[in-house]
Design an enzyme around this catalytic site. Structure first.
Site, PDB file in Angstrom:
ATOM      1  N   HIS A  46      71.470  28.822  39.118  1.00  0.00           N
ATOM      2  CA  HIS A  46      70.382  29.670  38.603  1.00  0.00           C
ATOM      3  C   HIS A  46      69.049  29.018  38.963  1.00  0.00           C
ATOM      4  CE1 HIS A  46      67.967  32.062  35.844  1.00  0.00           C
ATOM      5  NE2 HIS A  46      68.997  32.890  35.797  1.00  0.00           N
ATOM      6  N   ASP A  71      76.586  36.035  34.986  1.00  0.00           N
ATOM      7  CA  ASP A  71      77.478  36.926  35.751  1.00  0.00           C
ATOM      8  C   ASP A  71      78.902  36.413  35.855  1.00  0.00           C
ATOM      9  OD1 ASP A  71      74.570  37.322  37.578  1.00  0.00           O
ATOM     10  OD2 ASP A  71      75.566  38.971  36.541  1.00  0.00           O
TER      11      ASP A  71
HETATM   12  C1  SDX Z   1      70.987  36.454  37.986  1.00  0.00           C
HETATM   13  O1  SDX Z   1      66.321  34.892  37.800  1.00  0.00           O
HETATM   14  C2  SDX Z   1      67.068  35.340  36.844  1.00  0.00           C
HETATM   15  O2  SDX Z   1      66.766  35.203  35.666  1.00  0.00           O
HETATM   16  C3  SDX Z   1      68.303  36.110  37.287  1.00  0.00           C
HETATM   17  C4  SDX Z   1      69.245  36.526  36.185  1.00  0.00           C
HETATM   18  C5  SDX Z   1      68.640  37.553  35.268  1.00  0.00           C
HETATM   19  O3  SDX Z   1      69.134  37.677  34.131  1.00  0.00           O
HETATM   20  O4  SDX Z   1      67.749  38.311  35.730  1.00  0.00           O
HETATM   21  O5  SDX Z   1      69.620  35.394  35.421  1.00  0.00           O
HETATM   22  C6  SDX Z   1      70.511  37.152  36.761  1.00  0.00           C
HETATM   23  O6  SDX Z   1      70.606  36.827  39.062  1.00  0.00           O
HETATM   24  C7  SDX Z   1      71.893  35.251  37.840  1.00  0.00           C
HETATM   25  C8  SDX Z   1      72.214  34.570  39.213  1.00  0.00           C
HETATM   26  C9  SDX Z   1      73.355  35.347  39.867  1.00  0.00           C
HETATM   27  N1  SDX Z   1      73.569  34.882  41.246  1.00  0.00           N
HETATM   28  C10 SDX Z   1      74.664  34.209  41.613  1.00  0.00           C
HETATM   29  O7  SDX Z   1      75.546  33.832  40.844  1.00  0.00           O
HETATM   30  C11 SDX Z   1      74.767  33.975  43.121  1.00  0.00           C
HETATM   31  C12 SDX Z   1      75.144  32.500  43.370  1.00  0.00           C
HETATM   32  N2  SDX Z   1      74.019  31.673  42.970  1.00  0.00           N
HETATM   33  C13 SDX Z   1      73.099  31.268  44.036  1.00  0.00           C
HETATM   34  O8  SDX Z   1      72.929  32.145  45.081  1.00  0.00           O
HETATM   35  C14 SDX Z   1      71.854  30.564  43.501  1.00  0.00           C
HETATM   36  O9  SDX Z   1      72.267  29.661  42.564  1.00  0.00           O
HETATM   37  C15 SDX Z   1      70.720  31.405  42.919  1.00  0.00           C
HETATM   38  C16 SDX Z   1      70.290  32.480  43.840  1.00  0.00           C
HETATM   39  C17 SDX Z   1      71.143  32.023  41.621  1.00  0.00           C
HETATM   40  C18 SDX Z   1      69.557  30.454  42.667  1.00  0.00           C
HETATM   41  O10 SDX Z   1      69.134  30.014  43.890  1.00  0.00           O
HETATM   42  P1  SDX Z   1      67.884  28.995  44.010  1.00  0.00           P
HETATM   43  O11 SDX Z   1      67.226  28.749  42.724  1.00  0.00           O
HETATM   44  O12 SDX Z   1      67.029  29.456  45.156  1.00  0.00           O
HETATM   45  O13 SDX Z   1      68.597  27.654  44.315  1.00  0.00           O
HETATM   46  P2  SDX Z   1      68.870  27.179  45.773  1.00  0.00           P
HETATM   47  O14 SDX Z   1      69.420  28.312  46.570  1.00  0.00           O
HETATM   48  O15 SDX Z   1      67.651  26.477  46.266  1.00  0.00           O
HETATM   49  O16 SDX Z   1      70.057  26.122  45.532  1.00  0.00           O
HETATM   50  C19 SDX Z   1      69.767  24.778  45.258  1.00  0.00           C
HETATM   51  C20 SDX Z   1      70.928  24.016  45.880  1.00  0.00           C
HETATM   52  C21 SDX Z   1      71.140  24.402  47.355  1.00  0.00           C
HETATM   53  O17 SDX Z   1      71.691  23.273  48.008  1.00  0.00           O
HETATM   54  P3  SDX Z   1      70.675  22.303  48.875  1.00  0.00           P
HETATM   55  O18 SDX Z   1      69.957  23.201  49.875  1.00  0.00           O
HETATM   56  O19 SDX Z   1      69.720  21.716  47.831  1.00  0.00           O
HETATM   57  O20 SDX Z   1      71.570  21.314  49.501  1.00  0.00           O
HETATM   58  O21 SDX Z   1      72.151  24.376  45.208  1.00  0.00           O
HETATM   59  C22 SDX Z   1      73.033  25.019  46.125  1.00  0.00           C
HETATM   60  C23 SDX Z   1      72.198  25.479  47.301  1.00  0.00           C
HETATM   61  O22 SDX Z   1      72.978  25.512  48.496  1.00  0.00           O
HETATM   62  N3  SDX Z   1      73.622  26.149  45.405  1.00  0.00           N
HETATM   63  C24 SDX Z   1      74.908  26.493  45.441  1.00  0.00           C
HETATM   64  C25 SDX Z   1      75.032  27.602  44.579  1.00  0.00           C
HETATM   65  N4  SDX Z   1      73.841  27.903  44.079  1.00  0.00           N
HETATM   66  C26 SDX Z   1      72.959  27.007  44.593  1.00  0.00           C
HETATM   67  N5  SDX Z   1      75.956  25.965  46.118  1.00  0.00           N
HETATM   68  C27 SDX Z   1      77.148  26.582  45.907  1.00  0.00           C
HETATM   69  N6  SDX Z   1      77.351  27.644  45.112  1.00  0.00           N
HETATM   70  C28 SDX Z   1      76.317  28.170  44.417  1.00  0.00           C
HETATM   71  N7  SDX Z   1      76.513  29.213  43.629  1.00  0.00           N
END
Ligand code: SDX
Length: 433
Positions: free
Chosen positions: A311, A368
């Protein structure tokens, strides 16, 4: 909006001897903010924050999140207490008006919402234009935008009464449109809302009753539905809410703004994640495949991510996921449903929470991760999961829209950029290219 500026920061520009003092604003809770509204005029420079990870876009009193502590408050009330003790319509009143309703206010609000649940009969013709296999989110996005055509002429959202009518219309009609999208996708006739039913009950009736038999509403399912709606109602300035605010800042009508929010929510990185979680769990199938998927998610060269984990704000357990996890067990037990995917989900959660990659990156289950398992047990297809999220989040979107319109300091949203394209150059005739 209450905020106070009792300090400032000085930005010194190291390529000149200039410096500029910027006020620091404090809210009720959470980090202070540096007010950079005068930065460009003072320095000819913009700030740069493409994902808005360190940028406050507005002042708001609706929702507070502490990502490190896993705290979520709606108008100061913890989500755990609201999920346990309140109802979705009561939370809707709270988000819209700032206080929990007393009995008279609750009755008036509930009566108003109940009596706006029908949609114009012409709306049903919009559904006929879609293929039966259209994704329900595509249908919902389309018909919500079409509501603008029915109300565009009598929306003066600078008028308080007109604004409140639009808010109530959207909260009341979204479940009806969502249920129509579902019924259309399975080739069953639409059901009209029943005013004798509660909000969640009415939605279940419109989704699952058929003309050929009496539909008995399971109170366990109705209670779980209401709780799921509460957990998804609002969540600060997330992608879809920011979309609604940006669209609304131009003066666009609220129905068009909510349609924009639905479009943004659909993405698998946002509200579409609940559908993606179920698809992922189905692909994993059994516990012994979990490690393969966890390793894929950790592989920098593999774009796959563990849906339902991570998140932008929560670097701790999403408090909504905690409530959802508990509700998941309760609902499946009470319904006598045993879903092997729940076992897979719990095993995955246990593995991920002990994995150094997830611990170091502070990736926890989000809202989710468990919702899809409950919704599946209720009988919803995965394609309807994000639609349900949109039904709930309509309350947050329209409350945030209302707050923005009522904020006299708000201006049209118009971010700038760091230009990286070609410098000025002269046109070249085609014969010379
Ligand atoms: C919702 O914003 C909100 O409030 C949203 C929400 C709401 O109520 O409105 O809470 C609802 O959208 C919840 C999130 C649902 N999405 C998912 O479950 C999809 C999987 N999650 C990711 O795509 C990700 O965690 C996000 C999109 C939710 C957040 O992405 P960020 O904040 O941009 O974080 P990031 O992509 O910069 O990740 C940081 C690191 C990265 O690695 P590095 O580049 O630092 O090496 O963490 C890794 C990412 O690769 N990472 C994951 C991961 N999520 C982040 N690695 C594996 N699996 C994951 N799920």
């Amino acid at each position: 909006m209450a905020s106070k500026s009792n300090s400032s920061v000085t930005v010194s520009l190291n390529n000149t001897n200039k410096s500029v003092d910027l006020p620091v604003l404090s809210g009720t809770l959470g980090p202070d903010v540096i007010d950079i509204r005068s930065l460009y005029s003072s320095t000819d420079m913009f700030t740069f924050d493409p994902g808005y990870g360190a940028t406050g876009s507005c002042m708001s009193g609706l929702t507070f999140i502490d990502g490190d502590e896993g705290v979520l408050l709606h108008r100061g009330y913890p989500i755990e207490q609201l999920a346990e003790k309140s109802t979705f319509l009561e939370v809707a009143y709270l988000l819209l008006n700032g206080e929990l309703p007393n009995t008279e206010q609750n009755d008036e609000f509930t009566h108003a919402i109940t009596n706006h649940t029908m949609v114009h009969e012409q709306i049903s013709t919009f559904f006929r234009g879609f293929r039966r296999d259209a994704h329900p989110m595509a249908i919902l996005c389309g018909v919500t935008g079409a509501l603008s055509a029915f109300y565009h002429d009598n929306i003066d959202h600078y008028d308080e009464t007109s604004r409140m009518i639009s808010c109530r219309r959207l909260i009341a009609k979204m479940p009806t449109l969502a249920a129509m999208a579902y019924k259309y996708s399975i080739g069953q006739p639409f059901n009209y809302p029943q005013n004798k039913l509660g909000y969640a009950e009415n939605f279940l009736h419109m989704c699952f009753s058929v003309p050929t038999e009496i539909y008995e509403i399971d109170p366990v399912v109705a209670d779980a539905m209401d709780k799921i709606l509460i957990l998804h109602a609002d969540h600060e300035q997330n992608a879809s809410t920011s979309t609604v605010r940006l669209a609304g800042s131009s003066g666009a009508n609220p129905f068009a703004c909510i349609a924009a929010g639905i479009a943004s929510l659909w993405g698998p990185a946002h509200g579409g994640a609940n559908e993606a979680v179920l698809n992922m769990l189905n692909e994993i199938g059994t516990k012994d495949n979990i490690k393969t998927f966890v390793d894929k998610a950790k592989d920098k060269n593999d774009p796959f991510r563990l849906f339902g984990f991570g998140h932008r704000v929560y670097k701790n357990y999403d408090p909504r996921a905690q409530v959802m996890r508990k509700s998941c067990h309760e609902v499946l037990n009470k319904m006598g449903v045993s879903d092997p995917l729940l076992e897979v989900a719990m095993e995955m959660e246990e593995i991920a929470l002990k994995d150094p990659y997830f611990i170091e990156k502070k990736l926890y289950p989000n809202v989710d991760f468990y919702s899809g398992i409950i919704l599946k047990a209720m009988g919803f297809p995965t394609s309807m999961f994000t639609v349900l999220f949109a039904v709930a989040r309509t309350v947050g979107w329209i409350s945030q829209w209302k707050e923005m319109v009522e904020d006299t300091s708000q201006r049209i949203g118009r971010p700038r950029q760091l230009y990286t394209g070609p410098a000025t150059r002269d046109y070249i005739d085609i014969t010379k290219r």
